[in-house]
Design an enzyme around this catalytic site. Structure first.
Site, mmCIF file in Angstrom:
data_model
loop_
_atom_site.group_PDB
_atom_site.id
_atom_site.type_symbol
_atom_site.label_atom_id
_atom_site.label_comp_id
_atom_site.label_asym_id
_atom_site.label_seq_id
_atom_site.Cartn_x
_atom_site.Cartn_y
_atom_site.Cartn_z
ATOM 1 N N ASP A 191 65.073 88.534 99.018
ATOM 2 C CA ASP A 191 64.654 87.245 98.473
ATOM 3 C C ASP A 191 65.080 86.127 99.403
ATOM 4 O O ASP A 191 66.157 86.184 100.004
ATOM 5 C CB ASP A 191 65.264 87.018 97.078
ATOM 6 C CG ASP A 191 66.754 86.758 97.135
ATOM 7 O OD1 ASP A 191 67.195 85.644 96.779
ATOM 8 O OD2 ASP A 191 67.514 87.657 97.555
ATOM 9 N N SER A 192 64.236 85.104 99.532
ATOM 10 C CA SER A 192 64.552 83.904 100.301
ATOM 11 C C SER A 192 64.939 84.276 101.742
ATOM 12 O O SER A 192 64.156 84.902 102.448
ATOM 13 C CB SER A 192 65.653 83.120 99.583
ATOM 14 O OG SER A 192 65.785 81.821 100.113
ATOM 15 N N ALA A 193 66.148 83.924 102.177
ATOM 16 C CA ALA A 193 66.574 84.326 103.517
ATOM 17 C C ALA A 193 66.566 85.841 103.664
ATOM 18 O O ALA A 193 66.254 86.375 104.734
ATOM 19 C CB ALA A 193 67.966 83.776 103.813
#
Length: 309
Positions: free
Chosen positions: A152-154
């Protein structure tokens, strides 16, 4: 390729509460105005704020030289999920994402390894990629089944950057990728970085600029290691992307899906209306989060079918 998931009708008290929690999490755990050690401790504590999935055994392990959490669901099938957490490359941990990974592990009926890769600024790019590569290669030697890599995300950007490194090295790639609100452009050139700033309750563009500065440590922000959006994406495994319509990183997901499709990669991108960054992490509080997680096994089934029951 791109599907819009409509919002649930009416005013949802749970959505309102989850959105409020997201705003608080962004302010206390992601803002660069807070010391890193304070933010990391708060994110770890958040890993106990929501319950882990029932029927999933969680244990602390060391994997490929790094701390990690292992999740073993009841009735686990052959194969492994390698999960890479978000947190802007300088925050977050396996502990902070424990509830979400337990839900995903149960939904997929896959054992999961959630890795504590090294964080910036103490360990800038490409330390996180090196750790993810070591974990993935160890998984490949430990299992004969399929490997699903997710983040998720980074962590989504890290999963993609790691896969590109594997491709460059001629290694066997993951069987599929599942990316939640992936951060794949550290230059923040997407339009939503401006138009959704102040709308996304969790993230601010200034938070991401600071995170990129810490992670890059002077490196080129357009390099494939940092911003895999700008890489040659041909030959990558089937990819499933979920993103909220209200988030700063919306354009990262949309542009990534378009580039993957242009490169001939099987890709599915869902835009969940009126939802925000990493909304899936708010299960079971947020009904839409559970709904999003439950869609993953149907998508992943063809890529895990070599070991299907």
């Amino acid at each position: 390729m791109i599907e819009h998931i409509p919002a649930r009708p009416g005013l949802s008290p749970r959505r309102w509460l989850a959105r409020r929690m997201a705003r608080k999490a962004g302010r206390t755990s992601l803002s660069p105005n807070q010391p890193a050690e304070v933010q990391r401790a708060r994110m770890d504590k958040a890993g106990d704020a929501l319950p882990t999935a029932s029927g999933v055994e969680v244990s602390r392990i060391e994997y490929a030289g790094r701390p990690a959490l292992r999740f073993v669901p009841e009735g686990a099938r052959d194969g492994v999920l390698l999960f890479l957490h978000g947190g802007g490359y300088s925050r977050g941990s396996a502990q902070s994402h424990k509830p979400f990974v337990s839900n995903l592990s149960r939904a997929l009926r896959l054992e999961a390894v959630s890795l504590d890769y090294r964080l910036a600024p103490e360990h800038p790019c490409p330390a996180a990629i090196d750790d993810a590569l070591a974990a993935y290669r160890t998984l490949r030697s430990d299992t004969q089944g399929p490997i699903l890599m997710a983040g998720d995300s980074a962590g989504g950007g890290l999963a993609l950057a790691t896969t590109l490194r594997l491709k460059a090295d001629g290694d066997r790639l993951p069987d599929a990728l599942y990316l939640l609100s992936p951060w794949v452009d550290l230059t923040m050139s997407g339009e939503s970085a401006r138009t959704k700033d102040g709308i996304d309750p969790m993230l601010k563009t200034s938070y991401l600029h600071k995170g990129a500065e810490l992670y890059l440590h002077g490196a080129d922000g357009q390099s494939p290691d940092a911003s895999p959006l700008f890489a040659d994406l041909s030959g990558l495994p089937p990819t499933y992307i979920q993103v909220g319509s209200d988030e700063i990183l919306l354009d990262d997901s949309v542009r990534l899906a378009e580039k993957l499709a242009e490169a001939g990669v099987a890709v599915k991108c869902e835009i969940w209306e009126k939802l925000w960054h990493d909304f899936q992490l708010f299960a079971p509080l947020l009904p839409e989060a559970y709904k999003a997680i439950k869609r993953v096994p149907d998508w992943a089934a063809p890529y895990l079918s070599s070991q299907a029951d």
